[in-house]
Design an enzyme around this catalytic site. Sequence first.
Site, PDB file in Angstrom:
ATOM      1  N   ILE A 322      67.743 -53.208 -39.044  1.00 53.48           N
ATOM      2  CA  ILE A 322      68.987 -53.139 -39.808  1.00 53.48           C
ATOM      3  C   ILE A 322      69.887 -54.323 -39.468  1.00 53.48           C
ATOM      4  CG2 ILE A 322      71.078 -51.797 -40.237  1.00 53.48           C
ATOM      5  CD1 ILE A 322      68.622 -50.565 -41.470  1.00 53.48           C
ATOM      6  N   LYS A 396      67.091 -45.208 -31.241  1.00 53.27           N
ATOM      7  CA  LYS A 396      66.952 -44.377 -32.447  1.00 53.27           C
ATOM      8  C   LYS A 396      65.762 -43.421 -32.432  1.00 53.27           C
ATOM      9  CE  LYS A 396      64.202 -47.728 -35.047  1.00 53.27           C
ATOM     10  NZ  LYS A 396      64.071 -48.476 -36.300  1.00 53.27           N
ATOM     11  N   SER A 435      75.399 -45.493 -38.486  1.00 54.20           N
ATOM     12  CA  SER A 435      74.988 -44.195 -37.936  1.00 54.20           C
ATOM     13  C   SER A 435      73.763 -43.678 -38.691  1.00 54.20           C
ATOM     14  CB  SER A 435      76.150 -43.200 -37.996  1.00 54.20           C
ATOM     15  OG  SER A 435      75.829 -42.020 -37.265  1.00 54.20           O
ATOM     16  N   LYS A 438      70.687 -38.081 -38.795  1.00 51.14           N
ATOM     17  CA  LYS A 438      70.319 -37.194 -37.680  1.00 51.14           C
ATOM     18  C   LYS A 438      71.544 -36.755 -36.882  1.00 51.14           C
ATOM     19  CE  LYS A 438      65.597 -38.943 -37.233  1.00 51.14           C
ATOM     20  NZ  LYS A 438      65.615 -39.666 -38.513  1.00 51.14           N
ATOM     21  N   VAL A 483      64.897 -45.718 -43.167  1.00 45.96           N
ATOM     22  CA  VAL A 483      64.710 -46.935 -43.947  1.00 45.96           C
ATOM     23  C   VAL A 483      63.245 -47.354 -43.880  1.00 45.96           C
ATOM     24  CG1 VAL A 483      67.049 -47.847 -43.899  1.00 45.96           C
ATOM     25  CG2 VAL A 483      65.562 -48.255 -41.966  1.00 45.96           C
ATOM     26  N   LEU A 484      62.718 -47.685 -45.050  1.00 44.59           N
ATOM     27  CA  LEU A 484      61.306 -48.063 -45.137  1.00 44.59           C
ATOM     28  C   LEU A 484      61.044 -49.368 -44.400  1.00 44.59           C
ATOM     29  CD1 LEU A 484      60.565 -47.300 -48.878  1.00 44.59           C
ATOM     30  CD2 LEU A 484      59.489 -46.202 -46.942  1.00 44.59           C
ATOM     31  N   SER A 486      61.324 -50.123 -41.248  1.00 50.55           N
ATOM     32  CA  SER A 486      62.038 -50.459 -40.015  1.00 50.55           C
ATOM     33  C   SER A 486      61.117 -50.260 -38.816  1.00 50.55           C
ATOM     34  CB  SER A 486      63.290 -49.593 -39.867  1.00 50.55           C
ATOM     35  OG  SER A 486      62.940 -48.230 -39.731  1.00 50.55           O
ATOM     36  N   VAL A 490      57.942 -44.480 -40.149  1.00 47.75           N
ATOM     37  CA  VAL A 490      56.692 -43.829 -40.527  1.00 47.75           C
ATOM     38  C   VAL A 490      55.771 -44.732 -41.356  1.00 47.75           C
ATOM     39  CG1 VAL A 490      57.620 -42.763 -42.631  1.00 47.75           C
ATOM     40  CG2 VAL A 490      55.759 -41.642 -41.426  1.00 47.75           C
TER      41      VAL A 490
END
Length: 665
Positions: A322, A396, A435, A438, A483-484, A486, A490
């Site tokens: 990010i 994170k 932030s 979660k 975010v895809l 990162s 996943v």
Amino acid sequence: MKANNNSIKEAFSKAFDINNLSFNIKNLGYLPRWIILMFDVVLILASGIITYFLFDGLKLNYISKQHLVFGMMFYIVVNIFFFWLFQTYSGIIRHSSFIDALKIFFAQFATFFLLLLLNFFIILFDKQKLYLTTGIFINSVLSFCFLFFYRIIVKQSFEKFFREKSDTKKLKALIYGSDNNAIAVANALQSENPGRFLLEGFIDKNNQNTAKRILNLPILPIIKTIPSLMRQKNIEALIIADKGLSKDERLSIVEDCIENNFKVFTIPLITDWEDQKEISKSIKSFEIQDLLERKPIVLDTNAISSKLKGKSILVTGAAGSIGSEIVRQVINFNPEKIIILDQAETPLHSLSLELIALNTKVKIVNIIADIRDLENLEKVFKKYSPNVVYHAAAYKHVPMMEDNPSQAIFTNVMGTKNVADLSHKYSVERFVMVSTDKAVNPSSVMGASKRIAEMYVQSKHFKYKKLGAENQTKFITTRFGNVLGSNGSVVPLFTKQIQEGGPITITHPDIIRYFMTIPEACQLVLEACSMGNGGEIYIFDMGKPVKIMDLAKKMIRLAGFKPDVDIEIKIVGLRPGEKLYEELLNDKAKNLPTHHEKIMIAEEICDEFNEVSGAIDDIIKSAKESNEELIVTKMKGLVPEFKSLNSVFGSLDIVVKDYSYVYTK
């Protein structure tokens, strides 16, 4: 001349295999340009001779017989001059393109015009034409045809007979579309060497022109569905090249194809009709990010620019997924300098090199520092006086923080406190904290630590607002989901597992998550920064939640495999602190709209700053003592909605069930 002779010998020697005594034209090197010019001169000389005898047979003089030698010599010299002017011989014949044809056309048109002009002046003085006007026209047409078709024949011969063989099997493919974009793609793929695709035809979405052919390939009608047509024709892949498709139509086609285990490729809109190599290179496999594609975000660039242009910008966690994207986007708004701060040396160095390569006037300052080190961090604020702070530094990973709660406190809570306190002390205009969803009704130490950081930042803003402080820092919080792409997310994990042959590991078959792309998330962070008045917690429109099981299956199919046949999907159970689903608002909060359709404000209950600050100091003290149970107990007291899931700290929920943490000075 000797060097030229050597280059010719080298070119032709490559064409002969001495050991096998065989001639291999495909190994013939590129001939020198002067040889190509010689071929062209021979061709225009031939067209001139043919024209001469053609008119001679009709008892007409193409060139005045008394000036025959001069006429022929002048004709050749003029042609050579325009060959040189338009560089018709500079291209590689086997790779001739539309541009080469244009060069030949202009060279012959210029020759035709100059010969006509010469005729005109000769008539003025001599009363007799040097050239027959009709003859000049026919000669020019013949010359163009000879030069053009010579290149076509060479190009097609190399394409058909001497193309480099590839060990990779070609994919039998259809092109979806029959417009100019699709034709340009087909042309590029047919010229590709070595070729990846064996084109079998085009698909017209309106089922029109199915009786016609394009590039000698059929236009196929869709009788039932695209997958059924592909099965019928034994096709392996679909290349989507129709620029008229809507987003929903495109996604529907892709979904149908990957559900039936067909490969799908896509290409951006073609703007360069000449460079076929670039077109073929831009054809790429459909990726999971493409399936989650949403409308492009419209930014208020004027508002963002007014907050960033000519300013000093500090980004913490700048080397992360990010943080680095925030830096890339901020630099487009021409700040005076960007201070990129991170504790990870190698990623920070890589980002620095990337920014230097942009050749921008923005000053880049690299700082290796830990946000937990207040003394060192203050030196940065004192030296560079940032106007805007984007705080993206954080731990994170949920399971990691569940095992290391003290580290979650030191970085996510104490680190945020340090950056926020210094932002106020050094009169930073805007402080923007990144932030996570979660933090809403947290079920993990990581989520609770981010919620505590939110509480501190928000309560700090309202404390100084009540005091009526001048030049008050505007403390803003942004909250979004996964975010895809990162680091550690996943999608990269599943990609790695697929490359290794599986299995793909999923914690629960019903687990769902919200997703955004990294650029999309960072664009909204910049927008929230520009619109914020301080004290807000901005939440972003994350679109529809995605079932992780469906995501895994789509990624397996996009890779060309079958789920649970080629790649196993293994359920491993929920990890400590992990939820089945995430939320963007807690049970008591409301969301308020903003002028941007994708950004809302979460109206959360804000506690008194002294209570929050005192509680945080107490939690930090426990973290320094490494008393994990006490740390988590105090976190649950400060954040009553924090209920541990699948965690050893679940038993502590009973301890603080009727306990509200209040710090008393």
